[in-house]
Every structure is written in C-alpha cells, then in structure tokens.
Design a protein around this motif. Structure first.
Motif, PDB file in Angstrom:
ATOM      1  N   ARG A 216      36.268  82.147 -11.301  1.00 43.38           N
ATOM      2  CA  ARG A 216      36.419  83.415 -12.015  1.00 43.38           C
ATOM      3  C   ARG A 216      35.156  84.263 -11.922  1.00 43.38           C
ATOM      4  O   ARG A 216      35.152  85.404 -12.370  1.00 43.38           O
ATOM      5  CB  ARG A 216      36.674  83.147 -13.509  1.00 43.38           C
ATOM      6  N   HIS A 217      34.077  83.672 -11.420  1.00 43.34           N
ATOM      7  CA  HIS A 217      32.781  84.361 -11.453  1.00 43.34           C
ATOM      8  C   HIS A 217      32.057  84.292 -10.112  1.00 43.34           C
ATOM      9  O   HIS A 217      31.014  83.641  -9.998  1.00 43.34           O
ATOM     10  CB  HIS A 217      31.891  83.760 -12.545  1.00 43.34           C
ATOM     11  N   PRO A 218      32.592  84.952  -9.106  1.00 43.38           N
ATOM     12  CA  PRO A 218      31.898  84.938  -7.809  1.00 43.38           C
ATOM     13  C   PRO A 218      30.484  85.507  -7.916  1.00 43.38           C
ATOM     14  O   PRO A 218      29.628  85.192  -7.089  1.00 43.38           O
ATOM     15  CB  PRO A 218      32.780  85.834  -6.930  1.00 43.38           C
ATOM     16  N   GLU A 219      30.221  86.302  -8.969  1.00 47.82           N
ATOM     17  CA  GLU A 219      28.897  86.935  -9.105  1.00 47.82           C
ATOM     18  C   GLU A 219      27.777  85.909  -9.295  1.00 47.82           C
ATOM     19  O   GLU A 219      26.618  86.208  -9.054  1.00 47.82           O
ATOM     20  CB  GLU A 219      28.893  87.956 -10.259  1.00 47.82           C
ATOM     21  N   TYR A 220      28.114  84.684  -9.731  1.00 49.31           N
ATOM     22  CA  TYR A 220      27.059  83.688  -9.945  1.00 49.31           C
ATOM     23  C   TYR A 220      26.855  82.778  -8.739  1.00 49.31           C
ATOM     24  O   TYR A 220      25.982  81.924  -8.752  1.00 49.31           O
ATOM     25  CB  TYR A 220      27.373  82.819 -11.173  1.00 49.31           C
ATOM     26  N   SER A 221      27.692  82.943  -7.710  1.00 47.54           N
ATOM     27  CA  SER A 221      27.670  81.964  -6.611  1.00 47.54           C
ATOM     28  C   SER A 221      26.346  81.991  -5.842  1.00 47.54           C
ATOM     29  O   SER A 221      25.952  80.996  -5.247  1.00 47.54           O
ATOM     30  CB  SER A 221      28.843  82.205  -5.671  1.00 47.54           C
ATOM     31  N   GLU A 222      25.653  83.120  -5.860  1.00 42.56           N
ATOM     32  CA  GLU A 222      24.423  83.232  -5.074  1.00 42.56           C
ATOM     33  C   GLU A 222      23.175  82.769  -5.841  1.00 42.56           C
ATOM     34  O   GLU A 222      22.090  82.711  -5.287  1.00 42.56           O
ATOM     35  CB  GLU A 222      24.212  84.679  -4.625  1.00 42.56           C
ATOM     36  N   ILE A 223      23.356  82.510  -7.134  1.00 43.43           N
ATOM     37  CA  ILE A 223      22.180  82.215  -7.943  1.00 43.43           C
ATOM     38  C   ILE A 223      21.740  80.767  -7.773  1.00 43.43           C
ATOM     39  O   ILE A 223      22.507  79.844  -7.970  1.00 43.43           O
ATOM     40  CB  ILE A 223      22.463  82.499  -9.439  1.00 43.43           C
ATOM     41  N   ARG A 224      20.496  80.613  -7.376  1.00 45.35           N
ATOM     42  CA  ARG A 224      19.950  79.263  -7.264  1.00 45.35           C
ATOM     43  C   ARG A 224      19.518  78.819  -8.656  1.00 45.35           C
ATOM     44  O   ARG A 224      18.978  79.588  -9.410  1.00 45.35           O
ATOM     45  CB  ARG A 224      18.721  79.273  -6.354  1.00 45.35           C
ATOM     46  N   ASP A 225      19.756  77.584  -8.965  1.00 46.34           N
ATOM     47  CA  ASP A 225      19.239  77.110 -10.249  1.00 46.34           C
ATOM     48  C   ASP A 225      18.275  75.963  -9.988  1.00 46.34           C
ATOM     49  O   ASP A 225      17.516  76.014  -9.036  1.00 46.34           O
ATOM     50  CB  ASP A 225      20.356  76.779 -11.231  1.00 46.34           C
ATOM     51  N   ASP A 226      18.294  74.957 -10.812  1.00 50.18           N
ATOM     52  CA  ASP A 226      17.270  73.922 -10.682  1.00 50.18           C
ATOM     53  C   ASP A 226      17.659  72.785  -9.746  1.00 50.18           C
ATOM     54  O   ASP A 226      17.147  71.699  -9.853  1.00 50.18           O
ATOM     55  CB  ASP A 226      16.902  73.388 -12.063  1.00 50.18           C
ATOM     56  N   ARG A 227      18.542  73.048  -8.795  1.00 47.95           N
ATOM     57  CA  ARG A 227      18.873  72.003  -7.823  1.00 47.95           C
ATOM     58  C   ARG A 227      17.781  71.909  -6.765  1.00 47.95           C
ATOM     59  O   ARG A 227      17.146  72.901  -6.432  1.00 47.95           O
ATOM     60  CB  ARG A 227      20.189  72.324  -7.126  1.00 47.95           C
TER      61      ARG A 227
END
Lengths: 383, 294
Positions: A216-227
């Motif tokens: 539902r949120h393709p807008e977050y797909s590019e965000i890198r987190d703590d992986r």
C-alpha cells in the motif's frame, strides 16, 4: 520494519497537521547556510544529525548556532560524523523555540490486547525506557470507533494541559491517530512534545512503518533503514536474513526452527553469525540463491537445519548441491546438514554423494558444525 | 470431542485454485477432513481435487453446509476474504496467508470477535485433530491419534516436536499453530481453556518464542486455572535484542519478551521447560509416566 529518520517522520506529521518548528533538511554545509540566509529557518537554530540511533544530544550530533557562519560550521562537523556506525547524510535545521514543559506522546500496538495503545507521559525529553511505568499512562483505543473525545480529554488531564493547550492536544492526537492508521505505522512517537506558550510543538519524530503493508506504500520502498547491505539484498529477494556477531551461518526453514537452531548452537559453544530462514520454499533455485547469499557473508562454517513437512528434503538437498558447485573452491566452507521429514533418506543420500556431512540428529550435527567452525579459517578470512 | 475441529467440521477453502490452496486441499482430504467447497471469484463451476468451486463463501455455505474456512488468498485480499467468511456465518477461520498488515488484522480480529467467529492465524499452520479433521497445512505424516495437546506460535518447529512425540509412541489430541504475527486471532490464553476442558487431552505442550508477552500471559493463566501438566519450549534464547527474526512478532523490546522471562514465568507456573526442542518429546513421555497415564 522501516524506521524513518526524524525529518521523514516529520514530513508525515506535517501531512496530517502535527505542529512542527520551522525547519529544513540540508545535505551539505552550503545548503544549511542557505536555509538560514534566505529566512527558511530562523536564527538561532538547532542542527541535528539525521540518524536512526538515539542519544544524539550527548553524542555531539546535535548543535546550536546563532549566525549563518556557525550554522555552516556546525553542519560541516555533523555531516562528517559517523554516529554509532551510521554515516550522517542529512542534517535537519530547525528554529530554536522558547520551550516550556516537555511531554511524551505515542501510539503503538498492544499485541496482547490486540488494540492500538495511546501512551502519554508528562516526563518527556528523556528516553522513555528510563521513565518509570507509573509515570506512563496507557490508554487502549478500539479500532472501530477510533480515538474518542473522552480519551483525548483523559490524555490532556494526564499531561496537566488545560484550556488552549488541551484543545491543541486534541487536534494533535487526531492527527497522530490518522497518521498511525493511514501510514500503516507500528509506532508514531513524539518525544519531546514541547509546550510552547499556549500551543504544542513536536520537537522530534519517531515513525516506524510496517513492512507487510509495503504493497500500500510504494513511497517507502526506496528508504534504507538499519539493515546491513546483505540484509538489504535478502529483503529484495524475499529471504529472511539477519546478521549477528558470530561465525557460523545458519540456514533453516521456519522462524521458530531457525531460532531453535541458534539456541542449540549457542548451547554447544557455537557463535551464529548469520541466519537465513528459507520459509516454506522447496524450489531448488530459491535454495541456491539463499545459499549463495550466505556464502557472501563469509561464514567459517554453515549449518543447514531443515524439517521437511511441507518442504521436501530432496529438493532442498538438490538446490544445496547446485549452489555449492557455484562457489569457487577457495571460498568454500565446511557444511553440516541436518535434515528430517519428507524424503529425508533421499535428501541425505544426495548430500553425502556430494561430500557434504549429512546427519539426522540435531545434537550431533550441531556439535559437528561447532567443531568445524573452530578449525583453520578458509582462504580470504571470515565475515 | 476435540478442540476447534471434529468429525462434523466441513471446510471451505478460500483461494482453492492457487498453488498452495489446491495442494493443501488434497492434503486435508488425505488427512480425512471433509473439504466440501472451494471459493475463487470467477471460477465457479470448476473443481479442484474433486471439490466444487464457488464464486462466494455464501454460495459455498448454502450449497454444501461448510462451517469452517481455510484462507490461502494473498495478503492484500485476506481482509476481504475474512470479512466474507464471517458474514457468511463461518465460525472458524484458519488464515494461512502470511504478511497480512497488522492494521488489517486489527480490523479482522475485532470484526470476527464481535460476530462470534474464531480466527486462528494469520501466518499459521492451522489446526489438526488426528483421526478427525485438519484445517491448515501441518504435514499429515507427523501425527497419530493420542492424548497430547499442542499449542504453538511456530510452524516447522511444531512439526518437529509433534513428530518427536509420535516417534516416542504417543499421539496428539489436537494441535494448534497460532502463528507468530504481532496480532493473532487466537493466543495461548484463548486456547488454554479449550484444552483444560477437553476430555481427550491429558497433557499440553506449549511451544513459544521470543517477543511479545503471550507466554507470560499463558503462564499466569496456567498458574491460576490450568490443572493438566504442561511441557514447554521457548525458541530464541540466542536471538539478539531488536533484530527481526523472521516472524514479525519475535522482536524483543524494553527487556520484556525475552526467552529467559518466558521460561521463568512458565516454570513458576509449574510447567516443565525443555532447553532444546529435541528434549520435549522425552519430557512429555516422562511427565506422563510420572502421572501414570501412559
């Protein structure tokens, strides 16, 4: 989960109407200086490193400035930081406010009660983990009617807010509730929530978005987190992969069995370094892919623990042998496989023919892989 | 009598025409389950493994008397599938689908609860009573009829333990895989009274994992209300704090939900807690021998 940096969290807050200080994000000292020179950010201001780790204030990752020159110098210093292993790529500049009390407000999930939980505390501005339980008010919110007026009044009361400030809290909580639901958040947290005159301002933002709602949120797909980078590749390939501190790689199927495998290894003196959960797959190509990913983590030894219930042991074994063949001999590592269940005999046979240690006892195989990991290191060193 | 399912259970499989749905329809039938209908919108009139397919759950219920559902539909459509099952009067829904957003699950849980429907799952292996019925995906080979009840948050680990119980010459009354997601339709505390009241269960095996407080809640219930012997295993002692361990639910935070706190709570409630999964079947045999019920 996708943990958002403060400025991204604040973008979400802004979208739903949570009041914020005037601010801008900068990626270079020049840009930071520009934001104060053109009046986008008033002086004096605060410059904050945009990292996911906490404790920024004490770690030199938050600075104050009174002039454009000071802003530039502060941004330069912070952008050069590596804060708790994270490189600082962005700073957030915000106008300094005349702050009264500092409060705490959050909405998260209560797993036991299976309802969202509104958390409030009048002890904001410190790590919430250090606040005594008795100073945190927990209010369950039923998902159907949603946040009710009386629940907001109760929150106001618990925070000691009256009049205009109470009204401001009511609007802020509506905004936070909307953000929690519409953005599929696991957590929306404001700490501190500052009392500024008669109003309220969110000085920080912690937002965690749930992975499972990614469709539902393709807008977050590019965000890198703590992986870690390898964890990132695994995520793209839809393999559950976690890097730990040890040197034994663990491949198992199912999260519970994977965790149990780590437990057994630790018990026999092993140090799991990576774990990889194959889930329900028995597609040999997928098994190969997972195994090659494991190889990139450069483990000293690898332990494969499969219970073939839905999965078939022989297909897992076939995938494994194929993958082993693709690893250059110099980079190979000892592999101990323990497989039980569907087509167990065939699976063990396939592995043994390929020269892989294959056992059916969890205890013996765990001991065997721990011994292998203590042997001489392979060429190229360990992970 | 058994827990949740019995010989009168009539299953409709939602998402029966998919790879998982069709494969497990066959396995459920081989287990002896009455799989009476399947639902895939637009595929009415076809058959899967000899099971008639309908366009809606309501039609399936009207035509076949289905009273339990097993959902395999993809996560984005799982909420809709559950609401449809509840509205068609289905009172037991097992959701196998994984990766359902917990915000959806919150709505599903409360909607079902208020209308009297029990959800097991999501992201779970389901329910099985050997000799009676299976709704879900637990492998048939691990079972044999018997008097040991099993409730678990894990999948494969459960198969392994259930299989070990069978290899020790014992069998199971009912096995329920609750699923490891943050929001589940059935928790340990929900399921414990069923096993307490089930005359076919002599002993309960509880398989938990780190994260959340479901095991601590269960321990409290056991201490106060549960009279049968309990053998438990908690996975995740070696898991680092804050890392996501495959199951969304298995996250440790604020020092709660650790394997140590769960083990201690269960031991204090009188349960025998095994350190390794392979110890559990032997502990079961041992406890039953002590009680003279073998």
């Amino acid at each position: 989960m996708v943990k958002l940096a403060e400025w991204r969290g604040k973008e979400i807050f802004r979208k739903y109407g949570v009041p914020l200080p005037p601010g801008r994000v900068a990626r270079s000292p020049a840009e930071a200086e520009q934001w104060v020179r053109d009046g986008s950010v008033p002086l004096p201001c605060v410059i904050k490193a945009q990292v996911l780790a906490g404790g920024r204030g004490k770690g030199g990752a938050v600075r104050f400035a009174n002039t454009p020159e000071e802003v530039r110098a502060a941004a330069e210093a912070i952008l050069a930081l590596e804060f708790k292993g994270e490189r600082v790529r962005e700073v957030l500049l915000e106008g300094k406010l005349a702050i009264g009390r500092e409060l705490y407000v959050a909405i998260t999930l209560d797993r036991s009660a299976r309802v969202p939980l509104l958390l409030t505390s009048s002890q904001g501005g410190v790590e919430i983990e250090t606040v005594e339980d008795s100073a945190i008010v927990r209010q369950p919110i039923h998902p159907f009617p949603g946040l009710a007026g009386y629940e907001k009044r109760r929150a106001s009361q618990s925070l000691g807010l009256t009049g205009a400030a109470s009204k401001a809290l009511s609007l802020l909580l509506d905004a936070l509730w909307k953000a929690f639901n519409a953005e599929d958040a696991e957590l929306v947290e404001i700490n501190p929530l500052a009392v500024v005159g008669e109003g309220l301002v969110a000085l920080d933002a912690k937002v965690i978005i749930e992975d499972d709602a990614a469709f539902r949120h393709p807008e977050y797909s590019e965000i890198r987190d703590d992986r870690t980078p390898l964890e990132e590749i695994a995520r793209e390939k839809e393999i559950a992969f976690v890097q730990l501190d040890g040197n034994i790689g663990v491949i198992a199927n199912g999260a519970g069995l994977t965790m149990a495998t780590l437990d057994v290894l630790m018990e026999f003196g092993g140090h799991p370094g990576v774990f990889l959960d194959l889930g329900g797959t028995d597609d040999p190509a997928k098994v190969s892919e997972a195994f090659l990913l494991m190889a990139q983590a450069r483990p000293r030894a690898v332990f494969l623990n499969i219970f073939g219930g839905v999965t078939r042991c022989d297909t897992v074994a076939t995938g494994l042998v194929q993958a082993m063949g693709q690893i250059p001999p110099a980079e190979r590592f000892p592999l101990v496989a323990r497989i039980r269940g569907n087509n167990e005999v065939e699976g063990i046979e396939i592995l043994r023919k390929a020269g892989i240690t294959a056992l059916s006892s969890l205890k013996e195989s765990a001991q065997s892989v721990v011994a292998a990991a203590q042997g001489p290191p392979p060429a190229g060193g360990r992970a | 009598m058994s827990v949740l399912v019995d010989v009168d259970t009539r299953v409709v499989v939602q998402g029966i025409t998919g790879h998982q749905g069709s494969g497990h329809t066959l396995q459920m039938k081989l287990f002896g389950t009455k799989v009476v209908a399947g639902v895939t919108p637009g595929r009415a009139g076809t058959q899967v493994e000899g099971v008639p397919v309908f366009d809606s759950v309501q039609e399936a219920v009207d035509r076949t008397g289905a009273n339990a559902s097993c959902i395999f539909v993809p996560a984005p459509f799982a909420k809709d599938a559950l609401l449809e099952a509840v509205d068609a009067g289905i009172r037991l829904v097992v959701i196998v689908t994984e990766h359902i957003p917990f915000h959806d699950m919150l709505i599903m849980y409360h909607y079902a609860k208020e209308r009297g429907t029990r959800i097991v799952g999501p992201n779970c292996p389901g329910v099985a009573s050997p000799g009676k019925a299976k709704v879900g995906i637990i492998p048939n080979v691990v079972f044999r009829p018997g008097r040991v009840g099993v409730i678990s948050r894990s999948g494969t680990l459960t198969y392994e333990i259930v299989n070990g119980i069978r290899e020790n010459g014992l069998g199971q009354s009912t096995c329920i895989g609750l699923g490891g997601d943050p929001v589940v339709g059935t928790s340990f505390v929900d399921a414990l009274p069923w096993f307490e009241n089930d005359p076919d269960t002599d002993l309960l095996v509880l398989v938990g994992e780190i994260g959340g407080t479901a095991e601590e809640d269960a321990a409290e219930y056991i201490r106060q209300h549960f009279t049968k012997p309990v053998v438990a295993y908690i996975a995740g002692r070696a898991a680092p704090a804050g890392k996501r361990m495959g199951h969304a639910g298995a996250i440790i935070s604020r020092g709660k939900g650790t394997a140590q706190s769960k083990q201690a709570a269960l031991e204090a409630a009188g349960a025998r807690v095994g350190r390794f999964p392979f110890e559990i079947p032997d502990l079961v045999s041992e406890v039953l021998r002590e009680r003279g019920r073998r």
